[in-house]
Motif scaffolding. Structure first.
Motif, PDB file in Angstrom:
ATOM      1  N   THR A  47      20.392  16.096 -62.519  1.00  0.00           N
ATOM      2  CA  THR A  47      20.722  15.034 -61.589  1.00  0.00           C
ATOM      3  C   THR A  47      20.122  15.438 -60.251  1.00  0.00           C
ATOM      4  OG1 THR A  47      22.763  14.462 -62.733  1.00  0.00           O
ATOM      5  CG2 THR A  47      22.582  13.808 -60.421  1.00  0.00           C
ATOM      6  N   GLN A  62      14.113   6.928 -56.676  1.00  0.00           N
ATOM      7  CA  GLN A  62      15.335   6.724 -57.462  1.00  0.00           C
ATOM      8  C   GLN A  62      15.099   5.691 -58.563  1.00  0.00           C
ATOM      9  OE1 GLN A  62      18.569   4.676 -55.494  1.00  0.00           O
ATOM     10  NE2 GLN A  62      20.122   5.906 -56.560  1.00  0.00           N
ATOM     11  N   GLY A  66      15.369   6.185 -62.551  1.00  0.00           N
ATOM     12  CA  GLY A  66      16.234   5.340 -63.362  1.00  0.00           C
ATOM     13  C   GLY A  66      15.518   4.750 -64.558  1.00  0.00           C
ATOM     14  N   GLU A  71      19.186  10.302 -63.491  1.00  0.00           N
ATOM     15  CA  GLU A  71      20.110   9.957 -62.409  1.00  0.00           C
ATOM     16  C   GLU A  71      19.666  10.633 -61.128  1.00  0.00           C
ATOM     17  OE1 GLU A  71      24.817  10.416 -61.101  1.00  0.00           O
ATOM     18  OE2 GLU A  71      24.197  10.922 -63.144  1.00  0.00           O
ATOM     19  N   GLN A  73      20.199  10.324 -56.510  1.00  0.00           N
ATOM     20  CA  GLN A  73      20.898   9.723 -55.372  1.00  0.00           C
ATOM     21  C   GLN A  73      20.135  10.082 -54.102  1.00  0.00           C
ATOM     22  OE1 GLN A  73      23.786   7.919 -55.834  1.00  0.00           O
ATOM     23  NE2 GLN A  73      23.749   7.312 -53.679  1.00  0.00           N
TER      24      GLN A  73
END
Length: 268
Positions: A47, A62, A66, A71, A73
């Motif tokens: 992540t 991002q 995806g 994943e 952020q």
């Protein structure tokens, strides 16, 4: 007739602890080497916390992650500003609870400027990004890795082949990349007691928008302008993933990855 004996049940096995998700942070994740590496890390199960000055490029990264099922952020931060860096890493800790890998990638170049014409403002700008920024992000990651449980992690600094041999008229860039090597070795030494490994990847001529000019010609040590070979940025991303996924007892202190025929060995 004898009473029936109740059927015995097997003892239940203790539940195995769930594997912790692996969290990686990438600075300069909005483009170039940072974006390619963030995507590669996500593809390999991490992540990814995407760090950069502008939100829009981070959102593009991002979205690309995806599409691969990974994943990520985004976290906006200016790596030259201590408060901005501390805020971003505090958000990462709050969001994910830990940090396993930092790819300390954000940096800048300044073109070819002769020493006698080098302005102090330009020197300070390059040092702020390439040296102070590396220190600030490494410090924030180190604090998190030392405090978390299980303790430890890995910091990978983006150096450059200019950490070994300069290009003409690049005194600030060359000086900062030599200094990054000192940061890497200092963290590798101090991190031993806290299970924190640190290594450096020195990259030569990855094909990104920043190196497009090499197709037309760049200044060589003998004064010529000459085109230089470049390599797919995916090779760099995969090399960083290899460093990031080593077991805790192993570390690549230094890795050089370069376009095979670029003028570095025997440069000029």
């Amino acid at each position: 007739m004898s009473a029936s004996t109740p059927e015995s049940k097997p003892a239940s096995s203790p539940a195995l602890p769930r594997a912790l998700p692996r969290i990686a942070a990438v600075t300069g994740a909005g483009s170039g080497i940072g974006r390619a590496t963030a995507i590669a890390l996500a593809r390999n199960g991490f992540t990814v916390a995407l760090i950069g000055r502008r939100l829009e490029p981070l959102l593009d990264t991002q979205e690309a992650i995806g599409l691969t099922g990974g994943e990520a952020q985004p976290f906006t931060a200016d790596v030259t500003d201590a408060d901005s860096v501390e805020h971003a890493f505090a958000q990462i800790a709050q969001r994910f609870g830990r940090l396993d890998v930092l790819f300390n990638n954000a940096g800048r170049n300044a073109g070819a400027v002769p020493l006698e014409d080098y302005e102090l403002d330009l020197w300070n700008d390059v040092v702020a990004t390439n040296l102070t920024g590396v220190f600030l992000c490494a410090r924030a990651a180190y604090r998190q890795m030392k405090a978390q449980s299980p303790q430890g992690g890995r910091i990978i600094n983006n150096g450059s082949i200019s950490a070994h041999s300069p290009r003409p008229n690049t005194i600030a860039y060359t000086a900062t990349k030599h200094a990054v090597t000192g940061i890497t070795r200092s963290i590798a030494l101090e991190g031993r007691a806290h299970n924190i490994a640190c290594g450096q990847i020195d990259i030569g001529n990855a094909a990104t928008p920043l190196t497009e000019r090499m197709n037309k010609g760049v200044l060589q040590a003998d004064g010529r302008l000459a085109p230089e070979a470049r390599m797919d940025v995916e090779h760099v991303a995969n090399a960083v993933v290899h460093m990031a996924t080593l077991p805790p007892e192993a570390n690549i202190l230094d890795m050089t990855i370069m376009a095979t025929t670029m003028p570095f060995v025997g440069r000029g």
